[in-house]
Enzyme design. Structure first.
Site, mmCIF file in Angstrom:
data_model
loop_
_atom_site.group_PDB
_atom_site.id
_atom_site.type_symbol
_atom_site.label_atom_id
_atom_site.label_comp_id
_atom_site.label_asym_id
_atom_site.label_seq_id
_atom_site.Cartn_x
_atom_site.Cartn_y
_atom_site.Cartn_z
ATOM 1 N N SER A 1 38.426 34.738 41.484
ATOM 2 C CA SER A 1 38.411 36.157 41.149
ATOM 3 C C SER A 1 36.984 36.708 41.199
ATOM 4 O O SER A 1 36.398 36.794 42.269
ATOM 5 C CB SER A 1 39.083 36.376 39.791
ATOM 6 O OG SER A 1 39.307 37.740 39.537
ATOM 7 N N ASP B 1 37.406 45.405 39.216
ATOM 8 C CA ASP B 1 37.072 45.508 37.804
ATOM 9 C C ASP B 1 36.457 46.850 37.418
ATOM 10 O O ASP B 1 35.829 47.528 38.232
ATOM 11 C CB ASP B 1 36.103 44.387 37.423
ATOM 12 C CG ASP B 1 36.684 43.013 37.671
ATOM 13 O OD1 ASP B 1 37.925 42.888 37.636
ATOM 14 O OD2 ASP B 1 35.911 42.072 37.903
ATOM 15 N N HIS C 1 43.127 39.207 44.057
ATOM 16 C CA HIS C 1 44.353 39.736 43.427
ATOM 17 C C HIS C 1 44.985 40.830 44.288
ATOM 18 O O HIS C 1 45.631 41.741 43.763
ATOM 19 C CB HIS C 1 44.065 40.307 42.036
ATOM 20 C CG HIS C 1 43.372 39.386 41.092
ATOM 21 N ND1 HIS C 1 44.035 38.450 40.328
ATOM 22 C CD2 HIS C 1 42.052 39.262 40.773
ATOM 23 C CE1 HIS C 1 43.157 37.795 39.581
ATOM 24 N NE2 HIS C 1 41.950 38.268 39.838
#
EC number: 3.4.13.21
Length: 229
Positions: free
Chosen positions: A120, A135, A157
């Site tokens: 990630s 994010d 993701h």
């Protein structure tokens, strides 16, 4: 260089990092000494994050040391055979790494043979910049430039799905916005469960799901496991 860039750390029905353990084991090649960069952790302490990682990797014979626990982080990076960068908030990860002067030493150590493992946010950090993170910018990292170990931008993701009735942008639309202002970039939409493994000069896509590549002015291209970048 040796890189293992994972979209995520957890899959449904599996324990944390369970799907990644065989990949890590196959890429260790005798490496055992690891430093862990826990700075992306926000809702868990860096000690908790480090201990969790150490426990999971112990069965592989990997000895994990949290970089925040050592008196001389630069020396620890120089001695490390493995550099592990955990997921969480990419902006905090980059800020803390930059302020401690760790970016250039980490990149140099990987180029000289250390294995880089990141999931990630840790995969984002391996890219030229963190401009394709999902994010929230909870801190100012004083610039987006990252390690530049992998030449393309990764969006971890990745999914283009929207909840029913949701009127916000899809992930592809967000990526297309980036490509308007930075048309020179290539963005890899890496879905959960997938990874990119770099070894012996070859970057190979892995995982069960379709990965997408986005370039300015072009239709998205679907890639499957085994594709070589």
């Amino acid at each position: 260089m040796e890189l293992l860039l994972l979209s995520n750390s957890t899959l449904p029905g599996k324990a944390w990092l369970e799907h990644a353990l065989p990949l890590i084991a196959n890429q260790l090649n005798g490496r055992r000494s690891a430093v862990f960069i826990p700075f992306a952790g926000v809702t868990q302490t860096w000690d908790e994050y480090t201990d969790k990682t150490a426990e999971v990797l112990a069965p592989l014979g990997v000895n994990v040391t949290g970089i925040h626990r050592v008196a001389d982080p630069l020396a620890a990076i120089e001695k490390a055979e493995i550099i592990i960068v955990g997921g969480g908030n990419t902006f905090q990860l980059l800020k803390e790494s930059r302020e401690r002067g760790l970016l250039a030493p980490m990149a140099d150590r990987v180029k000289r043979g250390a294995l880089y493992i990141g999931w990630s946010a840790g995969a984002n950090l391996a890219c030229p910049a963190i401009r394709t993170t999902n994010d929230m910018p909870i801190v100012d990292p004083n610039g987006f430039d990252a390690l530049d170990l992998f030449p393309l931008q990764i969006n971890p993701h990745f999914t283009n799905a929207l909840p029913e009735g949701h009127k916000g942008e899809t992930r592809e639309q967000r990526i297309r916005e980036l490509l308007v202002v930075a048309p020179e970039l290539t963005v890899i939409g890496l879905p959960e469960g997938n990874w990119i493994q770099v070894s012996n000069g070859q970057a190979v896509l892995g995982g069960p799901n379709t990965t997408w590549v986005f370039k300015a002015g072009e239709e998205a291209v679907a890639l499957e496991a085994g594709h070589r970048f």
